[in-house]
Design an enzyme around this catalytic site. Sequence first.
Site, PDB file in Angstrom:
ATOM      1  N   GLY A   1       0.829  -1.204   0.000  1.00  0.00           N
ATOM      2  CA  GLY A   1       0.000   0.000   0.000  1.00  0.00           C
ATOM      3  C   GLY A   1       0.861   1.251   0.000  1.00  0.00           C
ATOM      4  O   GLY A   1       1.966   1.254  -0.560  1.00  0.00           O
ATOM      5  N   SER A   2       0.395   2.253   0.707  1.00  0.00           N
ATOM      6  CA  SER A   2       1.006   3.581   0.576  1.00  0.00           C
ATOM      7  C   SER A   2       2.469   3.655   0.967  1.00  0.00           C
ATOM      8  O   SER A   2       3.167   4.578   0.563  1.00  0.00           O
ATOM      9  CB  SER A   2       0.216   4.586   1.402  1.00  0.00           C
ATOM     10  N   THR A   3       2.959   2.703   1.786  1.00  0.00           N
ATOM     11  CA  THR A   3       4.386   2.752   2.106  1.00  0.00           C
ATOM     12  C   THR A   3       5.202   2.541   0.838  1.00  0.00           C
ATOM     13  O   THR A   3       6.345   2.966   0.747  1.00  0.00           O
ATOM     14  CB  THR A   3       4.761   1.667   3.146  1.00  0.00           C
TER      15      THR A   3
END
Lengths: 576, 201
Positions: free
Chosen positions: A293-295
Amino acid sequence: MRLADGRRRLRGAVMLMLVLLSLFAGRLVQLQGLDATAYADEAEASRLRSVTLPATRGEITDRNGVALATTVAAVNVTADQTLVTDPAATARALSPVLHQGVTDLASTLTGTDRFVYVAKGVTPATWREVLALDLPGTTGLPGIFGEQTSKRVYPGSGTAANVVGFVGADGSGLGGLELKLNPMLAGRSGHATFELSAGGSRIPGAHDQEQAPVPGRDVQLTIDRDIQYVAQEAVARKVRELHAKSGTVIVMDPRTGDLLAVATYPTFDPDNPGSSPQADLGDRALNEVYEPGSTGKIVTASALIQRHVVRPGTPITVPNRLTRAGKTFKDFEDHPTEHLTYTGTLAQSSNIGTILAAERMGLRHLYPFLRKFGVGKPTGLQMPGENDGSVPPLASWSATTGYTLPFGQGYSVNAVQMASVFATIANDGVRVSPRLVAGTSAGGSFHPTPASSRTRVVSARTASTVRRMLEAVLGPDGTAPMARVPGYRVAGKTGTAQRFDATCGCYRGYTMSFLGMAPADAPKLVVAVTLQDPKGAIGGGYDAGPVFAKVMSFALQSLRIPPTGTWSPGLRVFAK
Amino acid sequence: MTARTQGTAAVARHAGTAPRRSSRPGPLRPRLALVPPMHATAPRAPFVLLIGALLSSGLGLLLFLHTALAEDSFRLERLQASSALLADQEQALEQSLARQAAPGRLAGRASALGMVPSENPAFIRLSDGRVLGKPKAGVAPPPPPPPAPSPSASASPTASAKAAGHSGGKPGPRAQGQGNRNRAGQKPTPHVEATPTGAAR
């Protein structure tokens, strides 16, 4: 006549003696000459005893030499049921010493078996107590015997169990490093052959051969027991609080690749691995993969900055919805059209902003960066059951793949790989492969593990720019103020990923994570927190952030890493 | 001995023939007799005593050696037993020490004493005396710690009261306050879709 008679008798006797003697001589020749070796061997074999001399299993210690797994002497208490005169009285005597129920013991001792185990692996002190026990009327406990053995113990009581692993009943490794390094830890057992007299004592100077055992090597890990403990406690508490499926915390030194902590929850008790479900016996940080995801936006940001496509202040207009390849993409929350900087799209974790920025570079150009950061590649730790994750190769991309990869969906990683991505940015763009074993030693000489391989992924300048942008994530307009460590500059990224559930083949639940580094201007530590499928969770910053802050704060203090005393540049989040 | 006897006999014979040369027969003919051996009755006692003494002292020495050896082997056995016992004790103590020093146990005992982990690390740089980080008093957990062993129970309430007193007037940590604000403004209902379309953050 008398004389002649005597002479005849004499001659007869001589003849008889000669016959007898030649019989004896013949037998002698047969025994000593013809069958000699066979008889000698038989005789010797009846006196010879051969015993195996077990090698001591090597210790597993943390980076400071604190034992995480060690071997101690122990005794198995056994019984010959036919020799136990009074099972009930013997059971009553043994019960308080062996901490077993009287009825259980009595049933163990009753029967006609010549060999049964009464208690396995008791301490020598307990065995001495057993030896001192008496039955009324007799000295000692008839039929009770001791068998010298050794026992693997884990003094940290479960600290780093997922890394260290466990051993089976025969003392050989069945999980984790105990399994991976088993040949090295086990050493080679020796054997001794000697002659025993009828009385059972060793005959000195007779046939005597001994091959000394080669003790196993001690293994020193890069794990720091105290940091590991704090990480383990923190993740366990959070997983229980949020009723998550599982969680991991990784602490890594980005400059050496040393893994200072690899904590997972649920985990298992290495002294009693059988009591935990099979799924908990591995190392989730390496065996389980998830979509970051956003990481994963850190890879996109590195690529964009490295290729000079955007700068931290580049304005990006972010609409509420974005339709690409027939799919409508959105951000976590609905919002009016926003005017962010590129830093702002990271700080607020805008998917649409990230897609729009990545499009400026060309979506295909992200793929080589993902590979260079080590996504979908073996970590090099070679732990049992490791899962390398995967990035779909360019040829197999669907119409939407290129749009999901920039915000960290559509590919899978394990927690250590993701920590390594952040460590690359922390280490000024040079990726150092992670390391778990600091070295091995035998007989006092220490052999350090060769330094991990280093590869440059992005320039030091790019890495430093990305770090400054990531500081905004913990800023007043970022998604993770909860991850702050008072007094330190911290750079990090939240992740609230849709979680692919293999049981339904669909996306169900979330993976909440926060990965970060401190001090942001000269990172010495990377901490990666990942929570799988927490219930009622809000977002990576809120759920994983506090765990990050707690572990990072402790690790910084424990390793005496002072703040740099500089101030965060406070990059702008909103475009004018 | 025999040589001497022969020699004596020879002398005697010679002495005996001398009168015969004088050819004087008669009753005066000397009687032939063996000269008694000179030391036939040399004292035997010292020799026997010497041999006896040698034998008995050898025997005694042997006995002594055997006793000493046996005693040594008994001593060896005793010492080996006590060495094994001590080794066992050492191992037991080391294990008990390892258990006491395990981080979980230390953390439990520290919190029973009312101690809390420091969340505000601070350093003094010796070169210029500057304080790096934001030192702050620890905040005691609100209720008394659940595991309260009897020996430390008396120390625990005072310590937590003191710690609470230090931070009594101050608001909670800044990060927490802001976190709560942000949290309040956010919608906690996540959207679930079959493909990842950006509900990620």
